[in-house]
Design a protein around this motif. Structure first.
Motif, PDB file in Angstrom:
ATOM      1  N   TRP A   1     -73.331  57.383  94.335  1.00 47.65           N
ATOM      2  CA  TRP A   1     -74.094  56.144  94.202  1.00 47.65           C
ATOM      3  C   TRP A   1     -74.773  55.766  95.515  1.00 47.65           C
ATOM      4  CZ3 TRP A   1     -75.034  54.283  89.553  1.00 47.65           C
ATOM      5  CH2 TRP A   1     -74.166  54.631  88.521  1.00 47.65           C
ATOM      6  N   SER A   2     -74.714  56.634  96.515  1.00 50.47           N
ATOM      7  CA  SER A   2     -75.236  56.265  97.822  1.00 50.47           C
ATOM      8  C   SER A   2     -76.754  56.115  97.819  1.00 50.47           C
ATOM      9  CB  SER A   2     -74.816  57.293  98.874  1.00 50.47           C
ATOM     10  OG  SER A   2     -75.378  58.551  98.567  1.00 50.47           O
ATOM     11  N   ARG A   3     -77.460  56.892  97.002  1.00 54.14           N
ATOM     12  CA  ARG A   3     -78.927  56.792  96.945  1.00 54.14           C
ATOM     13  C   ARG A   3     -79.372  56.798  95.494  1.00 54.14           C
ATOM     14  NH1 ARG A   3     -82.714  60.017 101.150  1.00 54.14           N
ATOM     15  NH2 ARG A   3     -84.386  59.003 100.092  1.00 54.14           N
TER      16      ARG A   3
ATOM     17  N   ASP B   1     -91.084  42.573  95.135  1.00 62.40           N
ATOM     18  CA  ASP B   1     -90.748  43.486  96.230  1.00 62.40           C
ATOM     19  C   ASP B   1     -91.861  44.508  96.470  1.00 62.40           C
ATOM     20  OD1 ASP B   1     -90.408  44.828  93.873  1.00 62.40           O
ATOM     21  OD2 ASP B   1     -88.556  45.824  94.464  1.00 62.40           O
ATOM     22  N   HIS B   2     -93.089  44.181  96.059  1.00 63.83           N
ATOM     23  CA  HIS B   2     -94.298  44.996  96.231  1.00 63.83           C
ATOM     24  C   HIS B   2     -94.271  46.273  95.397  1.00 63.83           C
ATOM     25  CE1 HIS B   2     -95.578  42.317  99.407  1.00 63.83           C
ATOM     26  NE2 HIS B   2     -94.391  42.461  99.976  1.00 63.83           N
ATOM     27  N   THR B   3     -93.460  46.300  94.352  1.00 65.64           N
ATOM     28  CA  THR B   3     -93.446  47.430  93.429  1.00 65.64           C
ATOM     29  C   THR B   3     -94.669  47.352  92.527  1.00 65.64           C
ATOM     30  OG1 THR B   3     -91.045  47.534  93.427  1.00 65.64           O
ATOM     31  CG2 THR B   3     -92.164  48.494  91.538  1.00 65.64           C
TER      32      THR B   3
ATOM     33  N   GLU C   1     -84.458  53.140  93.447  1.00 69.74           N
ATOM     34  CA  GLU C   1     -84.609  52.193  94.543  1.00 69.74           C
ATOM     35  C   GLU C   1     -85.245  52.806  95.790  1.00 69.74           C
ATOM     36  OE1 GLU C   1     -84.022  48.935  94.406  1.00 69.74           O
ATOM     37  OE2 GLU C   1     -83.415  49.134  92.320  1.00 69.74           O
ATOM     38  N   VAL C   2     -85.409  54.115  95.822  1.00 70.23           N
ATOM     39  CA  VAL C   2     -85.968  54.776  96.995  1.00 70.23           C
ATOM     40  C   VAL C   2     -87.480  54.577  96.993  1.00 70.23           C
ATOM     41  CG1 VAL C   2     -86.286  57.018  98.125  1.00 70.23           C
ATOM     42  CG2 VAL C   2     -84.142  56.479  96.992  1.00 70.23           C
TER      43      VAL C   2
ATOM     44  N   ILE D   1     -92.535  52.041  86.301  1.00 74.21           N
ATOM     45  CA  ILE D   1     -92.769  51.853  87.728  1.00 74.21           C
ATOM     46  C   ILE D   1     -93.608  53.014  88.224  1.00 74.21           C
ATOM     47  CG2 ILE D   1     -91.666  51.814  89.990  1.00 74.21           C
ATOM     48  CD1 ILE D   1     -89.329  50.354  88.672  1.00 74.21           C
ATOM     49  N   ILE D   2     -94.696  52.692  88.917  1.00 76.92           N
ATOM     50  CA  ILE D   2     -95.587  53.719  89.450  1.00 76.92           C
ATOM     51  C   ILE D   2     -95.252  53.984  90.915  1.00 76.92           C
ATOM     52  CG2 ILE D   2     -97.987  54.331  89.904  1.00 76.92           C
ATOM     53  CD1 ILE D   2     -98.709  52.452  87.551  1.00 76.92           C
TER      54      ILE D   2
END
Length: 96
Positions: free
Chosen positions: A13-15, A56-58, A19-20, A36-37
């Protein structure tokens, strides 16, 4: 003592991929509404037609279409910006 291991201590679950920061749907890919693009910090990519900008600027798709990127200058900016937009597709249903 806890009965199960905490998520934050588990290495798998570290990455989380979602969310990257980075481009999730490259150019010329068919994208449906809500996908999500781009995940980004700041506005390196700016939203164009058919896409929205999250808190969050997504950048995410508002309509179904094909992802396109365009480089150009905004009329108020001296720097070059990269615009992300969706070109609507005419999807024909199999019934007709």
């Amino acid at each position: 003592m806890a009965h199960c291991e905490s998520r934050r201590l588990n290495p798998q679950w570290s990455r989380l991929e979602s969310e990257v920061p980075g481009v999730k749907s490259p150019a010329a890919r068919l994208c449906s509404a809500g996908n999500i693009i781009i995940r980004q910090r700041g506005t390196k990519y700016r939203p164009g037609t058919g896409v929205g900008l999250g808190r969050d600027h997504t950048i995410f798709a508002i309509i179904d279409g094909v992802v396109e990127f365009k480089t150009g200058r905004a009329s108020t900016s001296a720097s070059t910006s990269v615009w992300c937009r969706l070109r609507p597709t005419d999807i024909v249903s199999p019934d007709s």
